[in-house]
Design a protein around this motif. Sequence first.
Motif, PDB file in Angstrom:
ATOM      1  N   LEU A  73     -17.085  25.852 -55.559  1.00 30.56           N
ATOM      2  CA  LEU A  73     -16.416  25.447 -57.448  1.00 30.56           C
ATOM      3  C   LEU A  73     -15.274  24.852 -56.617  1.00 30.56           C
ATOM      4  O   LEU A  73     -14.040  24.809 -58.328  1.00 30.56           O
ATOM      5  CB  LEU A  73     -16.659  25.282 -58.141  1.00 30.56           C
ATOM      6  N   ARG A  74     -14.678  24.936 -55.857  1.00 31.55           N
ATOM      7  CA  ARG A  74     -12.757  24.809 -55.524  1.00 31.55           C
ATOM      8  C   ARG A  74     -12.635  23.257 -56.322  1.00 31.55           C
ATOM      9  O   ARG A  74     -11.636  22.609 -56.205  1.00 31.55           O
ATOM     10  CB  ARG A  74     -12.503  24.884 -54.378  1.00 31.55           C
ATOM     11  N   GLY A  75     -14.069  22.758 -55.137  1.00 31.82           N
ATOM     12  CA  GLY A  75     -13.267  20.697 -56.093  1.00 31.82           C
ATOM     13  C   GLY A  75     -13.114  20.419 -57.548  1.00 31.82           C
ATOM     14  O   GLY A  75     -12.673  19.591 -57.938  1.00 31.82           O
ATOM     15  N   ASP A  76     -14.389  21.317 -58.427  1.00 35.21           N
ATOM     16  CA  ASP A  76     -14.719  21.276 -59.806  1.00 35.21           C
ATOM     17  C   ASP A  76     -12.759  21.239 -60.783  1.00 35.21           C
ATOM     18  O   ASP A  76     -12.873  21.657 -61.212  1.00 35.21           O
ATOM     19  CB  ASP A  76     -15.561  22.058 -59.758  1.00 35.21           C
ATOM     20  N   LEU A  77     -12.186  22.540 -60.063  1.00 33.39           N
ATOM     21  CA  LEU A  77     -11.556  22.983 -60.268  1.00 33.39           C
ATOM     22  C   LEU A  77     -10.107  22.164 -59.795  1.00 33.39           C
ATOM     23  O   LEU A  77      -9.334  21.854 -60.962  1.00 33.39           O
ATOM     24  CB  LEU A  77     -11.108  24.626 -59.037  1.00 33.39           C
ATOM     25  N   VAL A  78     -10.038  21.731 -58.696  1.00 30.45           N
ATOM     26  CA  VAL A  78      -9.273  20.484 -58.747  1.00 30.45           C
ATOM     27  C   VAL A  78      -9.332  19.004 -59.830  1.00 30.45           C
ATOM     28  O   VAL A  78      -8.247  18.616 -60.078  1.00 30.45           O
ATOM     29  CB  VAL A  78      -9.225  20.193 -57.174  1.00 30.45           C
ATOM     30  N   SER A  82      -6.527  18.280 -62.707  1.00 29.33           N
ATOM     31  CA  SER A  82      -5.530  17.573 -62.265  1.00 29.33           C
ATOM     32  C   SER A  82      -6.138  16.811 -64.112  1.00 29.33           C
ATOM     33  O   SER A  82      -4.976  16.332 -64.198  1.00 29.33           O
ATOM     34  CB  SER A  82      -6.108  16.714 -61.464  1.00 29.33           C
ATOM     35  N   GLY A  83      -7.149  16.832 -64.686  1.00 29.16           N
ATOM     36  CA  GLY A  83      -7.211  15.789 -65.407  1.00 29.16           C
ATOM     37  C   GLY A  83      -6.082  16.791 -66.706  1.00 29.16           C
ATOM     38  O   GLY A  83      -5.617  16.159 -67.451  1.00 29.16           O
ATOM     39  N   LEU A  84      -5.987  17.916 -66.764  1.00 26.87           N
ATOM     40  CA  LEU A  84      -5.000  18.813 -67.941  1.00 26.87           C
ATOM     41  C   LEU A  84      -3.729  18.265 -67.942  1.00 26.87           C
ATOM     42  O   LEU A  84      -2.905  18.001 -68.466  1.00 26.87           O
ATOM     43  CB  LEU A  84      -5.206  20.283 -67.223  1.00 26.87           C
ATOM     44  N   VAL A  85      -3.652  18.463 -66.163  1.00 29.62           N
ATOM     45  CA  VAL A  85      -2.301  18.026 -66.161  1.00 29.62           C
ATOM     46  C   VAL A  85      -1.630  16.857 -66.476  1.00 29.62           C
ATOM     47  O   VAL A  85       0.091  15.973 -66.747  1.00 29.62           O
ATOM     48  CB  VAL A  85      -1.274  18.436 -64.436  1.00 29.62           C
ATOM     49  N   ARG A  86      -2.574  15.330 -66.357  1.00 28.38           N
ATOM     50  CA  ARG A  86      -2.198  14.227 -66.681  1.00 28.38           C
ATOM     51  C   ARG A  86      -2.670  14.347 -68.075  1.00 28.38           C
ATOM     52  O   ARG A  86      -1.584  12.617 -69.056  1.00 28.38           O
ATOM     53  CB  ARG A  86      -3.616  13.701 -66.132  1.00 28.38           C
ATOM     54  N   GLY A  93       0.474  26.727 -70.473  1.00 27.14           N
ATOM     55  CA  GLY A  93       0.260  27.842 -69.667  1.00 27.14           C
ATOM     56  C   GLY A  93      -1.719  27.333 -68.936  1.00 27.14           C
ATOM     57  O   GLY A  93      -2.477  26.780 -70.130  1.00 27.14           O
ATOM     58  N   ILE A  94      -1.793  27.537 -67.783  1.00 30.45           N
ATOM     59  CA  ILE A  94      -3.449  27.333 -67.476  1.00 30.45           C
ATOM     60  C   ILE A  94      -4.281  29.032 -67.199  1.00 30.45           C
ATOM     61  O   ILE A  94      -3.186  30.197 -66.327  1.00 30.45           O
ATOM     62  CB  ILE A  94      -3.798  26.761 -66.647  1.00 30.45           C
ATOM     63  N   LEU A  95      -4.332  29.567 -67.968  1.00 28.56           N
ATOM     64  CA  LEU A  95      -5.923  30.824 -67.053  1.00 28.56           C
ATOM     65  C   LEU A  95      -6.769  30.807 -66.749  1.00 28.56           C
ATOM     66  O   LEU A  95      -7.866  29.954 -66.995  1.00 28.56           O
ATOM     67  CB  LEU A  95      -6.129  31.325 -68.841  1.00 28.56           C
ATOM     68  N   ILE A  96      -7.286  31.252 -65.214  1.00 28.96           N
ATOM     69  CA  ILE A  96      -7.909  31.160 -64.814  1.00 28.96           C
ATOM     70  C   ILE A  96      -8.552  32.305 -64.322  1.00 28.96           C
ATOM     71  O   ILE A  96      -8.326  33.270 -64.458  1.00 28.96           O
ATOM     72  CB  ILE A  96      -8.325  30.444 -63.392  1.00 28.96           C
ATOM     73  N   GLU A  97      -9.899  32.970 -65.182  1.00 31.58           N
ATOM     74  CA  GLU A  97     -10.605  34.121 -65.254  1.00 31.58           C
ATOM     75  C   GLU A  97     -11.774  34.084 -64.309  1.00 31.58           C
ATOM     76  O   GLU A  97     -12.688  33.042 -63.961  1.00 31.58           O
ATOM     77  CB  GLU A  97     -11.536  34.189 -66.540  1.00 31.58           C
ATOM     78  N   SER A 112      -1.147  25.216 -53.800  1.00 36.69           N
ATOM     79  CA  SER A 112       0.063  25.166 -53.087  1.00 36.69           C
ATOM     80  C   SER A 112      -0.505  23.573 -52.024  1.00 36.69           C
ATOM     81  O   SER A 112       0.211  23.396 -52.457  1.00 36.69           O
ATOM     82  CB  SER A 112      -0.212  26.443 -52.232  1.00 36.69           C
ATOM     83  N   LEU A 113      -1.899  23.759 -52.005  1.00 32.92           N
ATOM     84  CA  LEU A 113      -2.052  22.272 -50.750  1.00 32.92           C
ATOM     85  C   LEU A 113      -2.023  21.023 -51.686  1.00 32.92           C
ATOM     86  O   LEU A 113      -2.343  19.722 -51.185  1.00 32.92           O
ATOM     87  CB  LEU A 113      -3.358  22.730 -50.089  1.00 32.92           C
ATOM     88  N   ASP A 114      -2.892  21.192 -52.737  1.00 33.82           N
ATOM     89  CA  ASP A 114      -3.296  19.723 -53.191  1.00 33.82           C
ATOM     90  C   ASP A 114      -1.571  18.682 -54.317  1.00 33.82           C
ATOM     91  O   ASP A 114      -1.215  19.932 -54.773  1.00 33.82           O
ATOM     92  CB  ASP A 114      -4.004  19.746 -54.415  1.00 33.82           C
ATOM     93  N   ASP A 115      -1.305  17.501 -53.975  1.00 29.81           N
ATOM     94  CA  ASP A 115      -0.036  17.189 -53.926  1.00 29.81           C
ATOM     95  C   ASP A 115       0.333  17.048 -55.548  1.00 29.81           C
ATOM     96  O   ASP A 115       1.146  17.814 -56.043  1.00 29.81           O
ATOM     97  CB  ASP A 115      -0.044  15.791 -53.547  1.00 29.81           C
ATOM     98  N   LEU A 116      -1.318  16.848 -56.227  1.00 27.25           N
ATOM     99  CA  LEU A 116      -0.843  16.791 -58.081  1.00 27.25           C
ATOM    100  C   LEU A 116      -0.382  17.854 -58.191  1.00 27.25           C
ATOM    101  O   LEU A 116       0.100  18.133 -59.038  1.00 27.25           O
ATOM    102  CB  LEU A 116      -1.752  15.793 -58.506  1.00 27.25           C
ATOM    103  N   LEU A 117      -1.456  19.065 -57.988  1.00 24.54           N
ATOM    104  CA  LEU A 117      -1.672  19.873 -58.653  1.00 24.54           C
ATOM    105  C   LEU A 117      -0.192  21.274 -58.083  1.00 24.54           C
ATOM    106  O   LEU A 117       0.647  21.437 -58.670  1.00 24.54           O
ATOM    107  CB  LEU A 117      -2.556  20.825 -58.220  1.00 24.54           C
TER     108      LEU A 117
END
Length: 342
Positions: A73-78, A82-86, A93-97, A112-117
């Motif tokens: 589900l890493r693509g779903d996370l991105v 991405s929608g949140l930061v826009r 803050g963002i909390l991930i369980e 670290s690897l996604d440019d937008l994030l």
Amino acid sequence: MSAAPAPIPVTVLTGFLGAGKTTLLNRLLRDTGGRRYAVIVNEYGEIGIDGALVIGAEEELYELNNGCVCCKLRGDLVRIVSGLVRRPDRFDGILIETSGLADPAPIIQTFSLDDLLRQHTRVDSVVCVADGRYLDTQLRGAPEASAQLAQADLVLLNKADLADEGQLQQAEQAVLQLNPGAELRRSAYGDLPLKDLLDRGAFDRARLTVVAPRLAPGAPPGALSAAYGAVSAAQHSPGLCSVSLRFTEPLDRSRFLPWLQQLVQERGADLLRAKGILDFAGDGRRFVFQAVHMTVDSGPDRAWAESEPRESRLVFIGRGLDAAELRAELAHCLADVAEVAS
């Protein structure tokens, strides 16, 4: 021109099945101090239950089910972040369980690897919730529990009210063997002050701390001044170990940086976490690095304080690490060795 907004801090809550992650998350959401948090809950099963148990986040709760956010589900996370930061109404803050079977490392790498994030967020802390009664058993039988502990900067021995003192001490020893640099706290129902759980800056190079390794009992006097430095290695879960090194001799920058790059390229898949505060010859500032698998963040830090010893301290946590081999390779990065070679 107005300054760019500060990156949104991301806190990753990890821990094995049943440790109490959702209880801790609810504890955080009850006492936000007026701050707004987006919550992402990941469950391994197809039907999500934990999301329905999270309080106070009905409109800002995102569920990722039927797989682990660390892989499937890493693509779903991105997409979600991405929608949140826009959004114009920014979160504090963002909390991930994570799911109880997730490896936190790929999640950290995603930011670290996604440019937008990478531009709009920063990993602030990885908090691992561990069951104080059963941790020792879980570490021996579940590799996921080891990986979760290895990458945490804060470990909560939860359910301390249900465990006896012997169980808690055994669990604490297991954590310190596996991750000697982690802060370790006991808790019941995740009852720690909010300030101890959020905005820790544990993944900020400027605030990175590396616990100096201890010498084994009976070490000869002057052992810390040896050119090879002090080394300690501990192994608890099968195949996973930690290696701590200290060098009192300065390191040579031109040798160390290529060595570090080669290390993560060749052994990054098995290197869960590495970090260090280094003394480079001829440099009045500390040099700090940390790595998660094949992702490395490094750079100069503040000037050395007069009250602190100028020495290099490094910690490596991963599978199949050879303490003697790492020590020997780093010995070739010492400044005096580089001078002789030249």
